[in-house]
Design a protein around this motif. Structure first.
Motif, mmCIF file in Angstrom:
data_model
loop_
_atom_site.group_PDB
_atom_site.id
_atom_site.type_symbol
_atom_site.label_atom_id
_atom_site.label_comp_id
_atom_site.label_asym_id
_atom_site.label_seq_id
_atom_site.Cartn_x
_atom_site.Cartn_y
_atom_site.Cartn_z
ATOM 1 N N ARG A 1 0.833 -1.206 0.000
ATOM 2 C CA ARG A 1 0.000 0.000 0.000
ATOM 3 C C ARG A 1 0.865 1.253 0.000
ATOM 4 N NH1 ARG A 1 -3.630 -2.227 4.774
ATOM 5 N NH2 ARG A 1 -1.502 -2.507 5.459
ATOM 6 N N CYS B 1 -3.653 1.062 -3.253
ATOM 7 C CA CYS B 1 -4.422 1.503 -2.081
ATOM 8 C C CYS B 1 -4.770 0.333 -1.162
ATOM 9 C CB CYS B 1 -5.722 2.174 -2.518
ATOM 10 S SG CYS B 1 -5.472 3.715 -3.398
ATOM 11 N N THR B 2 -5.104 -0.808 -1.739
ATOM 12 C CA THR B 2 -5.492 -1.980 -0.957
ATOM 13 C C THR B 2 -4.732 -3.196 -1.461
ATOM 14 O OG1 THR B 2 -7.325 -2.570 -2.416
ATOM 15 C CG2 THR B 2 -7.826 -1.084 -0.580
ATOM 16 N N VAL C 1 -5.415 3.302 -7.676
ATOM 17 C CA VAL C 1 -5.950 4.544 -8.243
ATOM 18 C C VAL C 1 -4.824 5.192 -9.043
ATOM 19 C CG1 VAL C 1 -7.662 4.954 -6.431
ATOM 20 C CG2 VAL C 1 -5.367 5.913 -6.196
ATOM 21 N N CYS D 1 -6.669 7.657 -2.298
ATOM 22 C CA CYS D 1 -7.266 6.336 -2.070
ATOM 23 C C CYS D 1 -8.609 6.529 -1.386
ATOM 24 C CB CYS D 1 -6.350 5.467 -1.203
ATOM 25 S SG CYS D 1 -4.824 4.980 -2.011
#
Length: 108
Positions: free
Chosen positions: A41, A79-80, A99, A105
């Motif tokens: 992340r 982001c994840t 993204v 995010c």
């Protein structure tokens, strides 16, 4: 020509073969467990592909809400991630939510 094998030597060979097979099984099992999942992340998407083993299947999803296709990995950030950092990679698919660079995010 007749070849004779003493019984003591034959048993020693079997025991050694069994120990070697057990050692081989241990090494194979340890290698199959895989390395721990790194923290991805906040990193660029290209970092994901350069960090993970090339045999690891990576699924990439746009989590920005537009459901865009990722065509240029250098333009995206993570982001994840799934599995979580520190989890053992056992041949499962790694899923990352991304993204575009410069976007925030989404909140969970």
């Amino acid at each position: 020509m007749k070849v004779s094998v003493r019984p003591g030597l034959r048993r020693a060979g079997v025991v050694l073969g069994g120990a070697a097979a057990a050692t081989l099984l241990t090494v194979t099992t340890a290698a199959a467990a895989g390395p721990p999942m790194p923290e991805l992340r906040g990193r660029g998407l290209m970092h994901v592909f350069s960090t993970l083993d090339y045999r690891t299947r990576v699924e990439v999803r746009d989590v920005g809400g537009s459901h865009r296709n990722v065509l240029w990995p250098l333009s995206w950030k993570v982001c994840t991630q799934s599995p979580a950092p520190g989890a053992k990679l056992d041949g499962e698919t790694v899923t990352v939510g991304v993204v575009k660079n410069g976007e925030r995010c989404p909140r969970k």
